[in-house]
Design a protein around this motif. Sequence first.
Motif, PDB file in Angstrom:
ATOM      1  N   THR B  48       0.825  -1.216   0.000  1.00  0.00           N
ATOM      2  CA  THR B  48       0.000   0.000   0.000  1.00  0.00           C
ATOM      3  C   THR B  48       0.853   1.258   0.000  1.00  0.00           C
ATOM      4  O   THR B  48       0.515   2.245  -0.628  1.00  0.00           O
ATOM      5  CB  THR B  48      -0.930   0.026   1.217  1.00  0.00           C
ATOM      6  OG1 THR B  48      -0.152  -0.283   2.371  1.00  0.00           O
ATOM      7  CG2 THR B  48      -2.052  -0.981   1.088  1.00  0.00           C
ATOM      8  N   GLU B  49       1.999   1.190   0.701  1.00  0.00           N
ATOM      9  CA  GLU B  49       2.824   2.395   0.765  1.00  0.00           C
ATOM     10  C   GLU B  49       3.851   2.443  -0.346  1.00  0.00           C
ATOM     11  O   GLU B  49       4.694   3.341  -0.375  1.00  0.00           O
ATOM     12  CB  GLU B  49       3.530   2.468   2.122  1.00  0.00           C
ATOM     13  CG  GLU B  49       2.596   2.908   3.229  1.00  0.00           C
ATOM     14  CD  GLU B  49       3.117   2.495   4.592  1.00  0.00           C
ATOM     15  OE1 GLU B  49       4.354   2.408   4.738  1.00  0.00           O
ATOM     16  OE2 GLU B  49       2.303   2.219   5.476  1.00  0.00           O
ATOM     17  N   ALA B  50       3.826   1.450  -1.206  1.00  0.00           N
ATOM     18  CA  ALA B  50       4.723   1.407  -2.364  1.00  0.00           C
ATOM     19  C   ALA B  50       6.181   1.560  -1.978  1.00  0.00           C
ATOM     20  O   ALA B  50       6.890   2.399  -2.501  1.00  0.00           O
ATOM     21  CB  ALA B  50       4.335   2.463  -3.394  1.00  0.00           C
ATOM     22  N   CYS B  51       6.627   0.804  -1.012  1.00  0.00           N
ATOM     23  CA  CYS B  51       8.032   0.886  -0.640  1.00  0.00           C
ATOM     24  C   CYS B  51       8.705  -0.479  -0.781  1.00  0.00           C
ATOM     25  O   CYS B  51       8.046  -1.482  -1.028  1.00  0.00           O
ATOM     26  CB  CYS B  51       8.178   1.401   0.786  1.00  0.00           C
ATOM     27  SG  CYS B  51       7.342   0.366   1.973  1.00  0.00           S
ATOM     28  N   THR B  83      -1.833  -6.741  -8.505  1.00  0.00           N
ATOM     29  CA  THR B  83      -0.739  -5.839  -8.153  1.00  0.00           C
ATOM     30  C   THR B  83       0.480  -6.610  -7.653  1.00  0.00           C
ATOM     31  O   THR B  83       1.501  -6.013  -7.393  1.00  0.00           O
ATOM     32  CB  THR B  83      -1.152  -4.858  -7.044  1.00  0.00           C
ATOM     33  OG1 THR B  83      -1.756  -5.611  -6.014  1.00  0.00           O
ATOM     34  CG2 THR B  83      -2.100  -3.799  -7.547  1.00  0.00           C
ATOM     35  N   GLY B 137       7.336  -0.770 -10.615  1.00  0.00           N
ATOM     36  CA  GLY B 137       7.244   0.298  -9.630  1.00  0.00           C
ATOM     37  C   GLY B 137       6.400   1.441 -10.144  1.00  0.00           C
ATOM     38  O   GLY B 137       5.565   1.995  -9.414  1.00  0.00           O
ATOM     39  N   HIS B 140       2.854   0.708  -9.978  1.00  0.00           N
ATOM     40  CA  HIS B 140       2.454   0.370  -8.608  1.00  0.00           C
ATOM     41  C   HIS B 140       2.114  -1.096  -8.443  1.00  0.00           C
ATOM     42  O   HIS B 140       1.112  -1.455  -7.862  1.00  0.00           O
ATOM     43  CB  HIS B 140       1.291   1.258  -8.138  1.00  0.00           C
ATOM     44  CG  HIS B 140       1.732   2.650  -7.918  1.00  0.00           C
ATOM     45  ND1 HIS B 140       2.562   3.010  -6.883  1.00  0.00           N
ATOM     46  CD2 HIS B 140       1.509   3.772  -8.625  1.00  0.00           C
ATOM     47  CE1 HIS B 140       2.807   4.305  -6.965  1.00  0.00           C
ATOM     48  NE2 HIS B 140       2.192   4.793  -8.012  1.00  0.00           N
ATOM     49  N   LYS B 141       2.969  -1.883  -9.020  1.00  0.00           N
ATOM     50  CA  LYS B 141       2.836  -3.324  -8.816  1.00  0.00           C
ATOM     51  C   LYS B 141       4.024  -3.791  -7.985  1.00  0.00           C
ATOM     52  O   LYS B 141       5.148  -3.352  -8.208  1.00  0.00           O
ATOM     53  CB  LYS B 141       2.834  -4.059 -10.159  1.00  0.00           C
ATOM     54  CG  LYS B 141       1.566  -3.824 -10.939  1.00  0.00           C
ATOM     55  CD  LYS B 141       1.536  -4.693 -12.171  1.00  0.00           C
ATOM     56  CE  LYS B 141       0.197  -4.541 -12.863  1.00  0.00           C
ATOM     57  NZ  LYS B 141       0.091  -5.376 -14.045  1.00  0.00           N
ATOM     58  N   THR B 142       3.755  -4.670  -7.062  1.00  0.00           N
ATOM     59  CA  THR B 142       4.829  -5.137  -6.189  1.00  0.00           C
ATOM     60  C   THR B 142       5.339  -6.501  -6.651  1.00  0.00           C
ATOM     61  O   THR B 142       4.549  -7.361  -7.024  1.00  0.00           O
ATOM     62  CB  THR B 142       4.316  -5.263  -4.752  1.00  0.00           C
ATOM     63  OG1 THR B 142       3.807  -4.005  -4.347  1.00  0.00           O
ATOM     64  CG2 THR B 142       5.419  -5.700  -3.815  1.00  0.00           C
ATOM     65  N   THR B 172      12.194   4.190  -7.436  1.00  0.00           N
ATOM     66  CA  THR B 172      11.115   3.789  -8.333  1.00  0.00           C
ATOM     67  C   THR B 172      10.652   2.362  -8.108  1.00  0.00           C
ATOM     68  O   THR B 172       9.491   2.057  -8.363  1.00  0.00           O
ATOM     69  CB  THR B 172      11.573   3.920  -9.797  1.00  0.00           C
ATOM     70  OG1 THR B 172      12.858   3.314  -9.893  1.00  0.00           O
ATOM     71  CG2 THR B 172      11.619   5.366 -10.219  1.00  0.00           C
ATOM     72  N   GLN B 174       9.567  -1.246  -6.450  1.00  0.00           N
ATOM     73  CA  GLN B 174       8.616  -1.577  -5.397  1.00  0.00           C
ATOM     74  C   GLN B 174       8.637  -3.092  -5.256  1.00  0.00           C
ATOM     75  O   GLN B 174       7.986  -3.800  -6.013  1.00  0.00           O
ATOM     76  CB  GLN B 174       7.231  -1.082  -5.799  1.00  0.00           C
ATOM     77  CG  GLN B 174       6.193  -1.266  -4.741  1.00  0.00           C
ATOM     78  CD  GLN B 174       4.866  -0.744  -5.211  1.00  0.00           C
ATOM     79  OE1 GLN B 174       4.803   0.073  -6.121  1.00  0.00           O
ATOM     80  NE2 GLN B 174       3.796  -1.206  -4.608  1.00  0.00           N
TER      81      GLN B 174
END
Lengths: 539, 419
Positions: B48-51, B83, B137, B140-142, B172, B174
Amino acid sequence: MVKEESPQITRRTTRSSALAKCPNNVVEETNASSQPPPTLDDLVLGEEGESFSFDDLVSSFPGRQSQIKELVNLLGPQNSPMLPIFMYGGTSTGKTSILLQTFRHLKRPFVYSSCLTCYNPRILFESILNQLILHRKNAENGYSSAKRCERPSDFVNFVREALVSIIGKLQGQKSGKLSSKRSGKANGNMIYLIFDNLERVRGWDKGSTVLPLLLNLYDTLKMPELGLIFVSNTSPDTYDSNMGYVESNPIYFPDYTDDDLGQILMRNQANKKLYTSFLSVVLRPFSRITRRVDELSTAFSLLFRKYCEPVTDLRVVPNEEMKRRLFSHFQPHIAPALNEVFKVSQPCTEVEARERKQKGRTRKSGGYDVVDQLDFHMSTSAKYLLISAFLASRNPATLDASLFDSTGGSNNRKRKRKVSEKSMEQKETAEQELLMKGPGTFPIERLLAIFQCITSVAEDPLDDEEQAQDGLGIQDGHGGLMSDVLLQLTSLCGANFVVKGGSCPLEGSTRYRSTVSEDMALQVARSIKFPLSKYLYRR
Amino acid sequence: MGRENPAEKALIHLRSRLCDPNFIFRPLCESSDSNYSKLKFLVSSSITEACNNSILLLGPRGSGKIAVLDLVISDLLQEYPDTITVIRLSGLLHSDENCALKEISRQLCTEHQLLFSKMASFDENSQFLIAMLRECGLAHKTIIFVLDEFDLFALGKQRLLYNLLDALQSVTSQAVVIGVSCRLDADQLLEKRVISRFSNRKLLFLPPSKEDVQRLLEHILFLPADSGLPTDYVVEFNAKLKNILADESYKEIINTYLNIDSTVKDFLRYLFRAVSSMDLESGMLSLENFKTALSNIQRHPKLESIKDCSILELYILICMKRLEVKEHNSYNFTTVMKEYKSVHDSFQTSDYYAKNVCLRAFEHLLQRGLIDFTDNRGQNQSVEYRPVKLLISFHQLHQGLKSYRSCPAILQKIMDREK
């Protein structure tokens, strides 16, 4: 190795050939090239429609009821997933044959591969894949495998693919069965992978990576339709790889007891009564040496013939009196036979040899009784070379001079020194060391020197050995020998009479070592009438 | 096949439960401080936090690290469809960087419907990986990297770990790297450059507590009412089982087992053994099942091998033992034979066989794993002269002789004298 196969099947269908799954009649009728492509049915052992009940299974393996029951229990009813099984027990305790026959009974598809015949990872992987993909090597595809697969990572991917497709087929077959009565004889939608002779993998080059891969395969693949069965000679605790794994379910096959052995050996015997009386004589002493069925049955097959010699009609039912007579005839053969249980080559036992010797003694006066022993097909110079290699290995190098002096013989002056306590002790440790180290090594120069010495002794007409050397032909003198000798040496190395050791770090030249036993060396020496014992340094 | 009796159906049901880790570990995950919730929180927050994140799951073999991870991943896949990409590597298979990168690209390609080239070089693959990380990234896919047998990746130059963790340093990308290992010191194996890029998060998997085991038992063994089995059968089965579970002697059996093996996997193996010996006639589990399973699963391999030996092989073992007592620090077949002869001379045994027979018996012992060569040197030496050692203790030999069916009295005597 498999002795106790059930009577219904021929020996050829027990082990790996059970997987060359074409029934014998098909091979005969059709040409190899026009074989039908393998189908799912080829993964099942046994003919279609044949019934091989649990009782048949148990009765074909005496003394193995509890193990069979446990195996069947662990395999479980149809379509039930299972955790890996690890079957272990000594050689020739019926592990593989019971496993295969159990599958014949259950009629479930399985893939068998033995790590003995598939002797490296690549062959193992490819053989499993070939069977799973239902691929048969033949002339059309140039006897190539379905997939080229060397690395474990590729294997896991391929095997997963293949398993998915084959399980799909099994399920499809099952659902299709209701409508069209397909010929499928495979039961259930589980597929089993069997790895036989797993203990072999430990010795492979890449054994340390393949072994954990195989033992962890169930967790890696995570397929509930897959059953894994490992068969091994040695117990799970001998697989101490530094990798570790979660152990599988053990099933232990103990060695047969004497009663079981009797029952197994009785199978397929024409005259059971006669054989029983034979077994009552031999089984007890022999089972003290080994309890392996394979070794016992080979030893007994010869002995039984001996036992039956006085019997004219082999179908006779022996009575007490006859048993006694047979026993008294047979008894002298037992003790010597015990000492050569494992001899494979010569059916004639020592007793016969002795008998013949006694007969021969009238004709030929003693001494020279190598006639009926095995004859060495070696040239005379090779024999001399063998003896010199033996001498070089046994005698300390320091003694060479005194032994092979032109005066001949050894001087005993040295040994007559007073024996002190300390030197006794030294002698003992030296003896110990000798037993530990085995035959010594020697450089080629020393071998050649000894060789020349003993051949020159043989040639020398003035030598006191003259009479004994009579008629011996080492014609060529020192000059012509050399090149031949080197050739002979390599052939002796090839025959494993002499082995090449590592090179000495100080001298740098290759060192040799003779592996010939003393008995054999003496025999060879006798055949060329060379007085070996005279030159042998006894400690 | 169509009409299976309820007992068989129940057995299949139980067995499939035991073989399904997802089912087993579900109840252990419910509490809020379980590893499951911790892991799930970590991974979902990085989604969710894209880290970027990295974590190590440590615990003994068979403690359910992968099973819990699988549960987390499957739940997250449902929660955040489209995702997450999961890349699985195993140290057993992909410890070599080249192979590992190839496998990563292969899995990425199949996941994203791209064409995978087998011929791609190491360089191309690593560039592909970095490009994919960036692309994912941006979208927004992990990507979750699961590295099973993490300690094996730490052998050698650790280039894969470095490349992977280094790629995670950019803003960039993720991705989550999850290492799974049974070595509790797995993080100590890492090089400085790798460990500095690694977040030092660790989750420890401990063996289940007594209560957990009890819960697990009930969870696994009680038949559900809605499984299609006849209701009266299910009721009877469960009532019988309840009786067994309450039995004192049953608790004792379970405790003895847990004292030896306490990971979940081992416990499952034991239950599997017990369940599979269920009597199909009565269709009920009995206390007997659990008892026999205990004796079947706890083997004493060395003792068994001694019991399998023939008398001659026992003689050889005892001769070797005598040599050890005499403090010969190394011995081989010839010295053993000398000892054998002296034993024969002093005790006048009836079992004195020729050397070649003894040699064969000696080879049998080697095969059984009761003795072994002391070193791998001297391959070209014949067996007789290679030094050997016993792999069993004095106690084991003594124990084995005692339980041997018809051990000759003379052997016992020789053994006792050695004491």
